[in-house]
Design an enzyme around this catalytic site. Sequence first.
Site, mmCIF file in Angstrom:
data_model
loop_
_atom_site.group_PDB
_atom_site.id
_atom_site.type_symbol
_atom_site.label_atom_id
_atom_site.label_comp_id
_atom_site.label_asym_id
_atom_site.label_seq_id
_atom_site.Cartn_x
_atom_site.Cartn_y
_atom_site.Cartn_z
ATOM 1 N N GLY A 50 -5.323 -1.520 9.018
ATOM 2 C CA GLY A 50 -4.890 -1.579 10.409
ATOM 3 C C GLY A 50 -3.377 -1.564 10.557
ATOM 4 O O GLY A 50 -2.834 -0.906 11.459
ATOM 5 N N ASN A 51 -2.663 -2.293 9.703
ATOM 6 C CA ASN A 51 -1.203 -2.294 9.791
ATOM 7 C C ASN A 51 -0.635 -0.912 9.496
ATOM 8 O O ASN A 51 0.321 -0.464 10.140
ATOM 9 C CB ASN A 51 -0.614 -3.334 8.833
ATOM 10 C CG ASN A 51 -0.809 -4.743 9.323
ATOM 11 O OD1 ASN A 51 -0.791 -5.018 10.517
ATOM 12 N ND2 ASN A 51 -1.020 -5.661 8.390
ATOM 13 N N HIS A 54 -14.931 -7.267 4.834
ATOM 14 C CA HIS A 54 -14.265 -8.564 4.958
ATOM 15 C C HIS A 54 -15.290 -9.688 4.967
ATOM 16 O O HIS A 54 -16.378 -9.554 5.545
ATOM 17 C CB HIS A 54 -13.467 -8.652 6.266
ATOM 18 C CG HIS A 54 -12.223 -7.827 6.252
ATOM 19 N ND1 HIS A 54 -10.989 -8.332 5.935
ATOM 20 C CD2 HIS A 54 -12.033 -6.511 6.518
ATOM 21 C CE1 HIS A 54 -10.081 -7.369 6.008
ATOM 22 N NE2 HIS A 54 -10.691 -6.256 6.356
ATOM 23 N N GLY A 91 -8.101 -7.417 8.643
ATOM 24 C CA GLY A 91 -8.501 -8.819 8.525
ATOM 25 C C GLY A 91 -8.448 -9.537 9.850
ATOM 26 O O GLY A 91 -9.340 -10.338 10.182
ATOM 27 N N GLU A 119 -6.020 -9.951 0.203
ATOM 28 C CA GLU A 119 -6.412 -8.552 0.336
ATOM 29 C C GLU A 119 -6.796 -7.996 -1.023
ATOM 30 O O GLU A 119 -6.044 -8.120 -1.993
ATOM 31 C CB GLU A 119 -5.255 -7.752 0.938
ATOM 32 C CG GLU A 119 -5.627 -6.366 1.376
ATOM 33 C CD GLU A 119 -4.566 -5.715 2.244
ATOM 34 O OE1 GLU A 119 -4.771 -4.544 2.605
ATOM 35 O OE2 GLU A 119 -3.545 -6.365 2.557
ATOM 36 N N ASN A 179 -4.098 0.890 -2.537
ATOM 37 C CA ASN A 179 -3.566 -0.452 -2.758
ATOM 38 C C ASN A 179 -2.623 -0.459 -3.957
ATOM 39 O O ASN A 179 -2.629 0.456 -4.783
ATOM 40 C CB ASN A 179 -4.696 -1.457 -2.956
ATOM 41 C CG ASN A 179 -5.305 -1.904 -1.641
ATOM 42 O OD1 ASN A 179 -4.712 -1.745 -0.577
ATOM 43 N ND2 ASN A 179 -6.501 -2.462 -1.704
ATOM 44 N N ASN A 201 -13.331 -1.331 6.411
ATOM 45 C CA ASN A 201 -13.367 -1.884 5.059
ATOM 46 C C ASN A 201 -14.015 -3.259 5.120
ATOM 47 O O ASN A 201 -14.168 -3.840 6.195
ATOM 48 C CB ASN A 201 -11.977 -1.898 4.412
ATOM 49 C CG ASN A 201 -10.964 -2.686 5.214
ATOM 50 O OD1 ASN A 201 -11.279 -3.297 6.227
ATOM 51 N ND2 ASN A 201 -9.728 -2.684 4.760
ATOM 52 N N GLN A 215 0.839 -1.200 0.000
ATOM 53 C CA GLN A 215 0.000 0.000 0.000
ATOM 54 C C GLN A 215 0.876 1.252 0.000
ATOM 55 O O GLN A 215 1.958 1.269 0.593
ATOM 56 C CB GLN A 215 -0.921 0.060 1.233
ATOM 57 C CG GLN A 215 -2.147 -0.800 1.165
ATOM 58 C CD GLN A 215 -1.918 -2.176 1.733
ATOM 59 O OE1 GLN A 215 -0.951 -2.413 2.451
ATOM 60 N NE2 GLN A 215 -2.808 -3.100 1.402
#
Length: 269
Positions: free
Chosen positions: A75-76, A151, A212, A200, A65, A149, A47
């Site tokens: 989140g990361n 999932h 996720g 992803e 992305n 987002n 990303q």
Amino acid sequence: MRIAFTKMHGLGNDFVVLDTRENAMPAMGADTVRALADRTRGIGCDQLIVLENDAQATVRMRIYNADGGEVEACGNAARAIGLLLKERATIATAGGLIATQPDAKGIAVDMGEPRFDWDAIPLAYPMDTAAMPVGWDVLERPLAVNVGNPHVIFFVDDADAVPLETLGAQIETDPLFPDRINVNVASVADRQTLHLRVWERGVGLTRACGTGACATAVAAMRSGLTEREVTVHLPGGPLFITWGEDNRITMTGPATEAFRGSFDWGDYA
């Protein structure tokens, strides 16, 4: 024009971070994102993150992305930006406002409240998101959660045995998911431990996905498979997820700054 960047990662999910709060940058187009994300001819990343000023938060984070598409949450990346900011902060995203703070286990992120309504995922038509009556090959009856987002989560006996490299692309682009979907396959080791692999959207198989991990943990908790605090083991390492009685999700884990550099905008525009 030279543009400074910071290369970062969260458990191997890697980012190129561009901070435009003090130095303006031309508008980011999909072609430029793809060129910068290219691992052989660009800097290389899952990303690209653009930081902007925001009147209501410490910073605004825009997330692109590798395929050039802009998405709502990561989140990361939130942990990575929390590491850059070095103190408790609020981050505005297209998926909502989140908060970060340093923690003994890395960076803790308040990811907000999960959403389960079919039109909040979103799905193309109404159905029970706790037991969706659909399937793709060996993957059946998933759950769906939006944590900023979208999932979809499948619980299986052995997450490593699922051919996610082929099924992930098929499910991501299924017409059931008008905004496409992130695909999670998970195994329950015990009531405090999950093993997870993630396809992803716009990226493919990834070593780690913070949203996720949050979505899968909440799906497991909602189904009574685990307690309200779990460790989620991804290929890149573990994340620690809590779903509080206040309905808010907290994700905690490491983030790393790899290196800094700069590039000529004209080489990628």
